[in-house]
Design a protein around this motif. Sequence first.
Motif, PDB file in Angstrom:
ATOM      1  N   ALA A  79       0.826  -1.205   0.000  1.00  0.00           N
ATOM      2  CA  ALA A  79       0.000   0.000   0.000  1.00  0.00           C
ATOM      3  C   ALA A  79       0.861   1.256   0.000  1.00  0.00           C
ATOM      4  N   ASP A  80       2.080   1.146   0.552  1.00  0.00           N
ATOM      5  CA  ASP A  80       3.029   2.254   0.536  1.00  0.00           C
ATOM      6  C   ASP A  80       4.400   1.730   0.143  1.00  0.00           C
ATOM      7  N   ALA A  81       4.440   1.001  -0.973  1.00  0.00           N
ATOM      8  CA  ALA A  81       5.697   0.525  -1.569  1.00  0.00           C
ATOM      9  C   ALA A  81       6.569  -0.237  -0.574  1.00  0.00           C
ATOM     10  N   GLY A  82       5.939  -1.016   0.308  1.00  0.00           N
ATOM     11  CA  GLY A  82       6.694  -1.852   1.227  1.00  0.00           C
ATOM     12  C   GLY A  82       6.924  -1.248   2.589  1.00  0.00           C
ATOM     13  N   TYR A  83       6.603   0.023   2.769  1.00  0.00           N
ATOM     14  CA  TYR A  83       6.697   0.630   4.099  1.00  0.00           C
ATOM     15  C   TYR A  83       5.465   0.310   4.944  1.00  0.00           C
TER      16      TYR A  83
ATOM     17  N   ARG B 252      -4.349  14.961  11.506  1.00  0.00           N
ATOM     18  CA  ARG B 252      -4.404  14.663  10.080  1.00  0.00           C
ATOM     19  C   ARG B 252      -3.216  13.797   9.694  1.00  0.00           C
ATOM     20  N   SER B 253      -3.408  12.966   8.689  1.00  0.00           N
ATOM     21  CA  SER B 253      -2.356  12.088   8.192  1.00  0.00           C
ATOM     22  C   SER B 253      -1.299  12.870   7.425  1.00  0.00           C
ATOM     23  N   VAL B 254      -0.064  12.405   7.506  1.00  0.00           N
ATOM     24  CA  VAL B 254       1.009  12.960   6.678  1.00  0.00           C
ATOM     25  C   VAL B 254       0.641  12.863   5.205  1.00  0.00           C
ATOM     26  N   PHE B 255      -0.070  11.814   4.833  1.00  0.00           N
ATOM     27  CA  PHE B 255      -0.447  11.601   3.439  1.00  0.00           C
ATOM     28  C   PHE B 255      -1.759  12.289   3.060  1.00  0.00           C
ATOM     29  N   GLY B 256      -2.323  13.093   3.969  1.00  0.00           N
ATOM     30  CA  GLY B 256      -3.566  13.788   3.687  1.00  0.00           C
ATOM     31  C   GLY B 256      -4.757  13.072   4.290  1.00  0.00           C
ATOM     32  N   GLY B 257      -5.811  13.833   4.602  1.00  0.00           N
ATOM     33  CA  GLY B 257      -7.005  13.260   5.201  1.00  0.00           C
ATOM     34  C   GLY B 257      -6.822  13.014   6.690  1.00  0.00           C
ATOM     35  N   PRO B 258      -7.845  12.463   7.337  1.00  0.00           N
ATOM     36  CA  PRO B 258      -7.763  12.232   8.784  1.00  0.00           C
ATOM     37  C   PRO B 258      -6.756  11.141   9.125  1.00  0.00           C
ATOM     38  N   ALA B 259      -6.214  11.222  10.344  1.00  0.00           N
ATOM     39  CA  ALA B 259      -5.249  10.233  10.820  1.00  0.00           C
ATOM     40  C   ALA B 259      -5.940   9.106  11.588  1.00  0.00           C
ATOM     41  N   TRP B 260      -7.244   9.011  11.480  1.00  0.00           N
ATOM     42  CA  TRP B 260      -8.008   7.974  12.181  1.00  0.00           C
ATOM     43  C   TRP B 260      -8.946   7.278  11.201  1.00  0.00           C
ATOM     44  N   THR B 261      -9.107   5.984  11.386  1.00  0.00           N
ATOM     45  CA  THR B 261     -10.087   5.209  10.626  1.00  0.00           C
ATOM     46  C   THR B 261     -10.917   4.394  11.607  1.00  0.00           C
ATOM     47  N   ARG B 262     -12.217   4.363  11.371  1.00  0.00           N
ATOM     48  CA  ARG B 262     -13.108   3.623  12.268  1.00  0.00           C
ATOM     49  C   ARG B 262     -13.199   2.163  11.841  1.00  0.00           C
TER      50      ARG B 262
ATOM     51  N   TYR C 249      -8.755   3.620  14.971  1.00  0.00           N
ATOM     52  CA  TYR C 249      -7.318   3.397  15.151  1.00  0.00           C
ATOM     53  C   TYR C 249      -6.531   4.510  14.468  1.00  0.00           C
ATOM     54  N   LEU C 250      -5.367   4.797  15.054  1.00  0.00           N
ATOM     55  CA  LEU C 250      -4.515   5.885  14.578  1.00  0.00           C
ATOM     56  C   LEU C 250      -3.597   5.409  13.458  1.00  0.00           C
ATOM     57  N   HIS C 251      -3.439   6.239  12.441  1.00  0.00           N
ATOM     58  CA  HIS C 251      -2.442   6.001  11.389  1.00  0.00           C
ATOM     59  C   HIS C 251      -1.908   7.346  10.930  1.00  0.00           C
ATOM     60  N   LEU C 252      -0.692   7.650  11.314  1.00  0.00           N
ATOM     61  CA  LEU C 252      -0.098   8.920  10.894  1.00  0.00           C
ATOM     62  C   LEU C 252       0.136   8.964   9.394  1.00  0.00           C
ATOM     63  N   PHE C 253       0.132   7.796   8.759  1.00  0.00           N
ATOM     64  CA  PHE C 253       0.359   7.729   7.318  1.00  0.00           C
ATOM     65  C   PHE C 253      -0.904   7.171   6.653  1.00  0.00           C
ATOM     66  N   ASP C 254      -0.800   6.171   5.837  1.00  0.00           N
ATOM     67  CA  ASP C 254      -1.973   5.651   5.137  1.00  0.00           C
ATOM     68  C   ASP C 254      -2.867   4.870   6.101  1.00  0.00           C
ATOM     69  N   SER C 255      -4.139   4.768   5.760  1.00  0.00           N
ATOM     70  CA  SER C 255      -5.071   4.029   6.610  1.00  0.00           C
ATOM     71  C   SER C 255      -4.716   2.549   6.704  1.00  0.00           C
ATOM     72  N   ARG C 256      -3.886   2.057   5.788  1.00  0.00           N
ATOM     73  CA  ARG C 256      -3.448   0.665   5.831  1.00  0.00           C
ATOM     74  C   ARG C 256      -2.127   0.512   6.599  1.00  0.00           C
ATOM     75  N   GLN C 257      -1.751   1.577   7.346  1.00  0.00           N
ATOM     76  CA  GLN C 257      -0.522   1.561   8.134  1.00  0.00           C
ATOM     77  C   GLN C 257      -0.832   1.967   9.580  1.00  0.00           C
ATOM     78  N   PRO C 258      -1.477   1.085  10.352  1.00  0.00           N
ATOM     79  CA  PRO C 258      -1.847   1.431  11.726  1.00  0.00           C
ATOM     80  C   PRO C 258      -0.621   1.623  12.613  1.00  0.00           C
ATOM     81  N   ASP C 259      -0.645   2.687  13.417  1.00  0.00           N
ATOM     82  CA  ASP C 259       0.470   3.000  14.312  1.00  0.00           C
ATOM     83  C   ASP C 259       0.521   2.022  15.481  1.00  0.00           C
ATOM     84  N   LEU C 260       1.737   1.599  15.812  1.00  0.00           N
ATOM     85  CA  LEU C 260       1.951   0.758  16.983  1.00  0.00           C
ATOM     86  C   LEU C 260       1.960   1.604  18.254  1.00  0.00           C
TER      87      LEU C 260
END
Length: 576
Positions: free
Chosen positions: A78-82, A164-174, A186-197
Motif C-alpha cells: 500500500a506504501d511501496a513496502g513501508y 491529520r495524516s502525513v499523506f492527507g485526510g484524517p489520521a483515524w479510521t473507524r 485506530y490511529l495512522h499517521l500515514f496511510d489508513s493501511r498503516q496502523p500505528d503501533l
Amino acid sequence: MTARTTSPAPAAPDAPSAGAPAPWWRSAVIYQVYPRSFADSDGDGVGDLPGITSRLPYLRELGVDALWISPFYRSPMADAGYDVADYRDIDPVFGTLDDADALLARAHELGLRVIIDLVPNHTSDEHVWFREALAAAPGSPARERYVFRDGKGPDGAEPPNNWRSVFGGPAWTRTTDPDGRPGQWYLHLFDSRQPDLNWRNPEVVEEFESILRFWLDRGVDGFRVDVAHSLIKVADLPDWDERAVMAGGADDESAHTNLGPMWDQEEVHEIYRGWRQVLDSYNPGGDPADDRILCAEAWLPSISRTMRFVRSDEMHQAFNFHFLDTAWRAEDLRAVVDESLGEAAKVGAPTTWVLSNHDVVRHASRLGLPPGTRRPNGIAAEDPQPNPVLGLHRARAATALMLALPGSAYLYNGEELGLPDHTALPHSVRQDPAFARTRGEETGRDGCRVPLPWVAGAPAYGFSDADLSWLPQPQVYGPLAADRQLGVPGSTLELYRTLLRLRRELGLGTGTLSWLDGYDPSVLALTITPAEGRPVTVLANLGDDPVALPEGLEVLVSSGRLEDGAVPSDVTVWLA
C-alpha cells in the motif's frame, strides 16, 4: 589566501581517541538501493533481491562502502513496502529469505556492508497483530499493541482527535466490529493501511528487539530506521490544529518547525538506547570494523534536535536533511556545513551528508529550479519544469562539494548517472498514497522512484529482460544509461567513480575542514586536512563570474570543464 579552521566543540566519549582506528561508519559512503527500481531478474517489471545481487560488482567498482536497501519485507505494498505484514520474511515480489542470505554473502565477499530498512512506527493492516486486534474486544491485549480509541460524540462517530495524516485526510479510521456495528477508531499517521503501533506497550518493545536480532543473526550490518522520531505520542493524544508533515510538501515554511504531539517525544530515546545495547552485543570485542549501526530518519526543525539521536548510547548516524534542504547559495551552504559539524562534534558523532533519496525530488531536477524555490513534493507535467541542463550541472557541483566534506555520505540509486525525476508521469500510473489521499494536491514521490537504466538499447533500458517496468521510464533515461557512461571521460558516472576513489585514497571523510578567506561570498573555498597525507583545497563557485585557480596546486577532479585556468559558475574543483 588564508585558512581559518572551524573549531569544533570538545569530543564526546563516542568520538575515537587520537591514534585509534576510526569506526567504518564515521566516514562511509552508503548507497541507497530502492529494490523495486534497481534491477529486475525475473521479468515481472519489479526489481528484486537477485537483481540487486547481480549488480553488486557495479557498486563495488563505483567505490561505495555499503548499501542500504529499502523495505523488502512481506507486504501488500500500500506504501511501496513501508507497510510491513511480516518483518521476518521477504515479499515474493522481491524473492525469498534464501535470496536475502545470498545477497548478504555476496556483498560481504565484495567488501560491501549491508544496511536494511526497519519500519517501527506502524505495521501493515495485514500484519497478524492487527488482524488479531480487529477480531478482539476494546481494551484487549491485542488492541493494546496499537493505538485504538473510542470516538467522540454520542455514537462515537467522530474521530478521537483532529489529527491529520502525513499523506492527507484524517489520521483515524473507524473499525467495524465482528457483529457489523461501527467500532473503535485506530490511529495512522500515514496511510489508513498503516496502523500505528503503541510503543508504550512493552510487548511492542520486546518484539522489535527480537526483529533486530533476527536480522543481525543473518549478518546485516545495520538498520536505517524509518520515521525514527515518531514512535511515541503524547499520552492523552491532544488535538493539534496543524497537519503532520514529513519530507516537504507543506504549504508554508513553518512545516518542519512546528513539532506536534506525534513527533520527537523524549521517551523515544530510551527505545533506541535499548536497540543500541542489542547491536553492541554483536560486537563484544568492540572492534570498530565490526560495528553494527543505526541510522535515524528524523525530519526535525533543527540540527541540534537531530543530533540528540546520535548521542554516544543511542544511534550512530542521523540523516542531515538540513543539508539536503539548503538552497543553492554559498552563504546558506556554508552556514549549514558549519552548524552540522559543530552540533555533531558536541556529541562526538560524525555528521552525514545527503542530497537525494526515495522521498524527495532528485537533486539533478531540484537544483534546476530557481535557488530558494521551496522543495516540491514531486513535480507534475503541469508544474513549472526544472532546467535539466542547469540542474545536472549544479547537481554534479553539489555532489563534488558533498563528497569532500568530513563525515559519512549517502547516495541514492541512479544519482551517479545524473538521473532527473520523471516530471511528466501520467497521473493514471502514480502509486504514491499521498497523491490519492490528497486528491492530487500533492504529486508525491513516484517521479524519483522510476526504475534505473542500465543498457540504452535494451528493453526497459536493461532494468528488466522483459519490456516492463512498474513505473514508465522517460526517454531521457536512454542516453543516461550506465553502459553509455561507463569509461566515458566527463560522464557523470565517471565523475562519481573518480570522486569516490579520491575521497577514499585521500582520507577526506575523516579530515578537518578549514575555510579559506579572501574569496567572494558566492564562492565556497575550503581545505580538508586528512589525518595523514596532503591537504585538499575545494573551490565551489556559486557566483556568476569565473574564479581563478590558486597557483601551485594541481587539479585532482572537477565537476565541470574549467575555462582558461578558472572555475566557471556552478562548478566544484578539488586541488592539491
